[in-house]
Design an enzyme around this catalytic site. Structure first.
Site, PDB file in Angstrom:
ATOM      1  N   CYS A  54       0.837  -1.210   0.000  1.00 23.13           N
ATOM      2  CA  CYS A  54       0.000   0.000   0.000  1.00 23.13           C
ATOM      3  C   CYS A  54       0.868   1.254   0.000  1.00 23.13           C
ATOM      4  O   CYS A  54       0.556   2.240  -0.675  1.00 23.13           O
ATOM      5  CB  CYS A  54      -0.917   0.017   1.223  1.00 23.13           C
ATOM      6  SG  CYS A  54      -2.070  -1.352   1.254  1.00 23.13           S
ATOM      7  N   ARG A 137      -7.812  -4.501  -3.292  1.00 20.24           N
ATOM      8  CA  ARG A 137      -7.381  -3.333  -4.084  1.00 20.24           C
ATOM      9  C   ARG A 137      -8.364  -3.136  -5.241  1.00 20.24           C
ATOM     10  O   ARG A 137      -8.150  -3.666  -6.333  1.00 20.24           O
ATOM     11  CB  ARG A 137      -5.948  -3.543  -4.593  1.00 20.24           C
ATOM     12  CG  ARG A 137      -4.961  -3.761  -3.474  1.00 20.24           C
ATOM     13  CD  ARG A 137      -3.532  -3.954  -3.942  1.00 20.24           C
ATOM     14  NE  ARG A 137      -2.760  -4.551  -2.864  1.00 20.24           N
ATOM     15  CZ  ARG A 137      -2.277  -3.889  -1.818  1.00 20.24           C
ATOM     16  NH1 ARG A 137      -2.452  -2.585  -1.738  1.00 20.24           N
ATOM     17  NH2 ARG A 137      -1.618  -4.509  -0.870  1.00 20.24           N
TER      18      ARG A 137
HETATM   19  C1  BEZ Z   1       0.558  -4.632   1.872  1.00 24.41           C
HETATM   20  O1  BEZ Z   1       1.756  -4.848   1.897  1.00 24.41           O
HETATM   21  O2  BEZ Z   1       0.085  -3.561   1.485  1.00 24.41           O
HETATM   22  C2  BEZ Z   1      -0.378  -5.731   2.301  1.00 24.41           C
HETATM   23  C3  BEZ Z   1      -0.048  -7.031   2.006  1.00 24.41           C
HETATM   24  C4  BEZ Z   1      -0.897  -8.039   2.403  1.00 24.41           C
HETATM   25  C5  BEZ Z   1      -2.066  -7.736   3.099  1.00 24.41           C
HETATM   26  C6  BEZ Z   1      -2.398  -6.422   3.350  1.00 24.41           C
HETATM   27  C7  BEZ Z   1      -1.565  -5.406   2.943  1.00 24.41           C
END
Ligand code: BEZ
Length: 237
Positions: A54, A137
């Protein structure tokens, strides 16, 4: 077993009016899509603040905000975290994170707090098979009339391609402005697809008098569309 996060809520579809909501954001309250009427908007969700994928996405999208603004498109983010988490995360991004040559990145677009998951549920951003507590997402392209024009979903582990989101926006605006469709991997300056012949007469005429078109077959004709003309039309002066 079904719980309140997994109950069936119909997902909005392409061509639907974007579901309405009021929300608190890092830029004050917004009323969506009313506040964006007359402009394009991209409403997108991410799973959680202070997570690596993110963070890479927010830095990338924020660094392209001006480019989207030039195409008259406003960005609106969402996660099911609270406002103070959002503020702390965006401050951390600006003050501490350097990523792929991006640093001192200020996220100026609103980031919605959605602790109740009300908006995430309305937009089908919770996909229980992936996670029932984090939004996936999701990306919704909403046109100036408040109609959803494209929906793209990615899972938690996969960061989005923001150049592709920009390409989608420009292709949607080009299709509207020039009454054409855009072929695979289209970019401004590439040939565009003219509407398929709707009668035998037009199909015959297309194959016999191709004029300014290139027809691969009667149902598949393309024409040139100048890059400058596209950009002059879809970007702000
Ligand atoms: C992230 O790195 O943004 C992420 C990865 C897995 C689950 C939730 C967020």
């Amino acid at each position: 077993m079904e719980n309140e996060n997994t109950q069936f809520i119909p997902m909005p579809r392409i061509g639907d009016k974007a579901p309405e909501f009021k929300a608190v954001t890092t830029q004050g309250e917004i009323n969506f899509p009313a506040d964006y009427s007359g402009h394009w908007a991209i409403l997108f969700s991410h799973p959680a603040d202070f997570t690596p994928v993110c963070t890479s996405e927010f830095m990338t999208f924020a660094s392209m905000e001006e480019k989207f603004e030039q195409a008259d498109c406003k960005l609106v983010g969402l996660s099911v975290d609270g406002l103070y988490s959002h503020i702390a995360w965006l401050r951390t991004i600006k003050e501490k994170i350097e990523y792929k040559g991006l640093k001192d990145v200020e996220v100026k677009f609103p980031l919605i707090e959605d602790i109740t998951m009300e908006v995430a549920k309305k937009y089908g951003m919770l996909q229980p098979g992936e996670s029932s507590t984090k939004a996936v997402r999701a990306v919704f392209f909403v046109d100036p009339k408040g109609i959803i024009r494209t929906i793209i979903y990615y899972p938690l582990s996969l960061g989005r391609n923001f150049e592709e989101l920009y390409r989608v926006l420009i292709a949607l605006k080009t299709a509207d402005a020039f009454a054409v469709a855009t072929p695979a991997d289209w970019q401004p300056g590439d040939d565009v697809i003219v509407p398929t012949a709707g009668s035998c007469g037009v199909a015959k005429d297309r194959m016999e008098n191709k004029k300014d078109m290139h027809c691969y077959d009667w149902f598949f004709c393309t024409k040139k569309l100048d890059k400058d003309e596209v950009l002059k039309t879809v970007l702000k002066k």
